[in-house]
Design a protein around this motif. Structure first.
Motif, PDB file in Angstrom:
ATOM      1  N   ARG A  28       1.514  -0.011  -2.270  1.00  0.00           N
ATOM      2  CA  ARG A  28       0.639   1.348  -2.003  1.00  0.00           C
ATOM      3  C   ARG A  28       1.450   2.370  -1.837  1.00  0.00           C
ATOM      4  N   PHE A  29       1.202   3.780  -2.288  1.00  0.00           N
ATOM      5  CA  PHE A  29       1.756   4.833  -1.985  1.00  0.00           C
ATOM      6  C   PHE A  29       1.074   5.963  -1.135  1.00  0.00           C
ATOM      7  N   SER A  30       0.140   5.572  -0.439  1.00  0.00           N
ATOM      8  CA  SER A  30      -0.615   6.186   0.593  1.00  0.00           C
ATOM      9  C   SER A  30      -1.272   5.523   1.610  1.00  0.00           C
ATOM     10  N   PHE A  31      -1.185   6.039   2.971  1.00  0.00           N
ATOM     11  CA  PHE A  31      -2.016   5.181   3.922  1.00  0.00           C
ATOM     12  C   PHE A  31      -3.022   5.792   4.493  1.00  0.00           C
ATOM     13  N   LEU A  32      -3.703   6.704   3.640  1.00  0.00           N
ATOM     14  CA  LEU A  32      -4.815   7.663   3.922  1.00  0.00           C
ATOM     15  C   LEU A  32      -6.067   6.761   3.636  1.00  0.00           C
ATOM     16  N   CYS A  33      -6.397   5.924   2.577  1.00  0.00           N
ATOM     17  CA  CYS A  33      -7.765   5.555   2.538  1.00  0.00           C
ATOM     18  C   CYS A  33      -7.769   3.877   2.089  1.00  0.00           C
ATOM     19  N   LEU A  34      -7.256   3.038   2.896  1.00  0.00           N
ATOM     20  CA  LEU A  34      -7.114   1.728   2.306  1.00  0.00           C
ATOM     21  C   LEU A  34      -8.366   1.097   2.831  1.00  0.00           C
ATOM     22  N   LEU A  35      -8.948   0.649   1.445  1.00  0.00           N
ATOM     23  CA  LEU A  35     -10.226   0.108   1.432  1.00  0.00           C
ATOM     24  C   LEU A  35     -10.908  -0.617   2.336  1.00  0.00           C
ATOM     25  N   ILE A  36      -9.955  -1.667   2.812  1.00  0.00           N
ATOM     26  CA  ILE A  36     -10.496  -2.936   3.687  1.00  0.00           C
ATOM     27  C   ILE A  36     -10.246  -2.504   5.216  1.00  0.00           C
ATOM     28  N   LEU A  37      -9.798  -1.298   5.435  1.00  0.00           N
ATOM     29  CA  LEU A  37      -9.750  -1.072   6.795  1.00  0.00           C
ATOM     30  C   LEU A  37     -11.105  -0.363   7.292  1.00  0.00           C
ATOM     31  N   SER A  38     -11.471  -0.708   8.704  1.00  0.00           N
ATOM     32  CA  SER A  38     -12.788  -0.410   9.026  1.00  0.00           C
ATOM     33  C   SER A  38     -13.065   1.126   9.114  1.00  0.00           C
ATOM     34  N   PHE A  39     -14.057   1.630   8.739  1.00  0.00           N
ATOM     35  CA  PHE A  39     -14.460   3.108   8.825  1.00  0.00           C
ATOM     36  C   PHE A  39     -15.354   3.293  10.427  1.00  0.00           C
ATOM     37  N   HIS A  40     -15.319   2.154  11.150  1.00  0.00           N
ATOM     38  CA  HIS A  40     -16.002   2.432  12.364  1.00  0.00           C
ATOM     39  C   HIS A  40     -15.050   2.881  13.478  1.00  0.00           C
ATOM     40  N   VAL A  41     -14.950   4.223  13.540  1.00  0.00           N
ATOM     41  CA  VAL A  41     -14.066   4.837  14.313  1.00  0.00           C
ATOM     42  C   VAL A  41     -14.590   5.853  15.282  1.00  0.00           C
ATOM     43  N   ALA A  42     -13.745   6.395  16.188  1.00  0.00           N
ATOM     44  CA  ALA A  42     -14.436   7.380  17.183  1.00  0.00           C
ATOM     45  C   ALA A  42     -15.322   8.508  16.914  1.00  0.00           C
ATOM     46  N   ASP A  43     -16.382   8.880  17.358  1.00  0.00           N
ATOM     47  CA  ASP A  43     -17.188   9.881  16.783  1.00  0.00           C
ATOM     48  C   ASP A  43     -16.453  11.166  16.580  1.00  0.00           C
ATOM     49  N   ALA A  44     -15.328  11.606  17.457  1.00  0.00           N
ATOM     50  CA  ALA A  44     -14.444  12.570  17.149  1.00  0.00           C
ATOM     51  C   ALA A  44     -13.568  12.500  15.914  1.00  0.00           C
ATOM     52  N   GLN A  45     -13.355  11.337  15.581  1.00  0.00           N
ATOM     53  CA  GLN A  45     -12.414  11.354  13.919  1.00  0.00           C
ATOM     54  C   GLN A  45     -13.213  11.567  12.954  1.00  0.00           C
ATOM     55  N   LYS A  46     -12.495  12.189  12.192  1.00  0.00           N
ATOM     56  CA  LYS A  46     -13.205  12.710  10.717  1.00  0.00           C
ATOM     57  C   LYS A  46     -13.552  11.357   9.848  1.00  0.00           C
ATOM     58  N   ILE A  47     -14.687  11.569   9.042  1.00  0.00           N
ATOM     59  CA  ILE A  47     -15.284  10.607   8.321  1.00  0.00           C
ATOM     60  C   ILE A  47     -14.260  10.676   6.895  1.00  0.00           C
ATOM     61  N   ARG A  48     -13.694   9.738   6.491  1.00  0.00           N
ATOM     62  CA  ARG A  48     -12.858   9.681   5.305  1.00  0.00           C
ATOM     63  C   ARG A  48     -13.737   9.398   4.111  1.00  0.00           C
ATOM     64  N   LYS A  49     -13.439  10.217   2.804  1.00  0.00           N
ATOM     65  CA  LYS A  49     -14.320  10.177   1.924  1.00  0.00           C
ATOM     66  C   LYS A  49     -13.117  10.184   0.499  1.00  0.00           C
ATOM     67  N   ALA A  50     -13.662   9.741  -0.660  1.00  0.00           N
ATOM     68  CA  ALA A  50     -12.610   9.552  -1.654  1.00  0.00           C
ATOM     69  C   ALA A  50     -13.061  10.068  -2.909  1.00  0.00           C
ATOM     70  N   VAL A  51     -12.452  10.657  -3.751  1.00  0.00           N
ATOM     71  CA  VAL A  51     -12.697  10.978  -5.074  1.00  0.00           C
ATOM     72  C   VAL A  51     -11.868  10.671  -6.194  1.00  0.00           C
ATOM     73  N   PHE A  52     -12.123   9.893  -7.157  1.00  0.00           N
ATOM     74  CA  PHE A  52     -11.064   9.741  -8.231  1.00  0.00           C
ATOM     75  C   PHE A  52     -11.424  10.455  -9.672  1.00  0.00           C
ATOM     76  N   ILE A  53     -10.875  10.953 -10.493  1.00  0.00           N
ATOM     77  CA  ILE A  53     -11.019  11.632 -11.599  1.00  0.00           C
ATOM     78  C   ILE A  53     -10.216  11.103 -12.818  1.00  0.00           C
ATOM     79  N   ILE A  54     -10.646  10.690 -13.649  1.00  0.00           N
ATOM     80  CA  ILE A  54     -10.005  10.213 -15.005  1.00  0.00           C
ATOM     81  C   ILE A  54     -10.388  11.416 -16.124  1.00  0.00           C
ATOM     82  N   VAL A  55      -9.253  12.142 -16.472  1.00  0.00           N
ATOM     83  CA  VAL A  55      -9.184  13.086 -17.229  1.00  0.00           C
ATOM     84  C   VAL A  55      -8.546  12.300 -18.704  1.00  0.00           C
ATOM     85  N   ASP A  56      -9.291  12.139 -19.659  1.00  0.00           N
ATOM     86  CA  ASP A  56      -8.890  11.271 -20.756  1.00  0.00           C
ATOM     87  C   ASP A  56      -7.663  11.615 -21.828  1.00  0.00           C
ATOM     88  N   GLY A  57      -6.714  10.925 -21.903  1.00  0.00           N
ATOM     89  CA  GLY A  57      -5.750  10.910 -22.982  1.00  0.00           C
ATOM     90  C   GLY A  57      -4.618  12.007 -22.893  1.00  0.00           C
TER      91      GLY A  57
END
Length: 294
Positions: free
Chosen positions: A2-31
């Motif tokens: 791993r090179f980032s600790f931000l968005c591990l897929l298998i960790l629960s997203f059920h966090v305290a209401d005050a904590q921000k909801i994590r969202k992810a985008v990945f873009i492939i720009v070809d070749g």
């Protein structure tokens, strides 16, 4: 690895209401080889990297080993989607003849763990959704994203095909605009955007002004999506991470070809706004390392 600790897929997203909801985008720009992305002015990618980082990366598995993987487009996409090389996911070329859906893609894993969360795919190539994600494959669960915008390359009325790839350039722009709009208005939790025109210019012209111009345009398209992400982060209780990468480099002779194991064909790059990037990110990570980080 791993090179980032931000968005591990298998960790629960059920966090305290005050904590921000994590969202992810990945873009492939070809070749786009790493040396090209580094030589062209890309202010939007630079802006994203300033918040996180830029690194060279690699595709192609272990050269000469069991996991050696062709540096071909759909093969690379599926390596990112599944976090595995071709010896496991079994997509050897752009025909996508017999994918091994036993290695679940990130969308299937995400939706299984968090069925109420939303997913999105915006793509200039329909097969990314129907064959790689497997929205039409029983073995893949026939999982359709909650939002998708693709298949425009099949519309020869709106996008007449000719001797050039101008229609692909137009489709990329529509795909990017659709992604920016849906992200801004709906905020899907996991989004994939795929843009093709840069690869077409590489195949047609190799290392050329046309290819560099295509990279500049792709940077502008990424910028539209990035502005929507920034809007969401500023106006909603959301924490967004984005990864932008490419699927392969190009040959070192003309820049028109790829598929082999030369250093330039294998050398790619990653741009991200992710914080707390560790040493693995800085030491030329693999394309498959994006999967666990997402």
């Amino acid at each position: 690895m791993r090179f980032s600790f931000l968005c591990l897929l298998i960790l629960s997203f059920h966090v305290a209401d005050a904590q921000k909801i994590r969202k992810a985008v990945f873009i492939i720009v070809d070749g786009i080889p790493a040396d090209v992305i580094e030589a062209v002015k890309t202010p939007n990618l630079d802006s994203i990297a300033k918040e996180g980082g830029y690194t060279r990366a690699y595709v192609g598995g272990e050269r000469g080993g069991y996991s050696q993987t062709p540096t071909i487009s759909a093969v690379g996409y599926n390596s990112l989607l599944t976090g595995t090389w071709v010896n496991k996911h079994n997509v050897w070329d752009n025909d996508i003849a017999a994918p091994n859906y036993q290695y679940w893609n990130i969308f299937r894993l995400f939706k299984t763990q968090f069925p109420s969360r939303t997913t999105a795919v915006f793509s200039t190539w329909l097969d990314n959704r129907t064959k790689l994600i497997g929205s039409e494959a029983s073995a893949a669960g026939k999982l359709n994203p909650d939002f998708h915008y693709d298949g425009l390359e099949l519309d020869t009325v709106r996008f007449p095909h000719g001797n050039t790839s101008e229609y692909i350039r137009r489709i990329d722009n529509e795909v990017a605009d659709s992604a920016a709009k849906v992200i801004k208005e709906k905020g899907p939790d996991l989004t994939w955007v795929y843009l093709e025109y840069t690869d077409d210019m590489g195949h047609q012209y190799g290392d050329s002004e046309q290819q560099r111009d295509a990279v500049v345009e792709a940077d502008d398209q990424v910028g539209r999506i990035w502005r929507s992400i920034k809007h969401r982060a500023a106006n909603y209780n959301e924490d967004w991470v984005i990864y932008i990468t490419t699927d392969h480099g190009r040959d070192s002779v003309s820049g028109k070809h790829h598929g082999g194991q030369s250093e330039r064909e294998r050398t790619t790059w990653i741009v991200t706004n992710a914080k707390d990037l560790n040493e693995n990110f800085k030491k030329k990570p693999a394309l498959v390392d994006i999967f666990p980080s997402l």
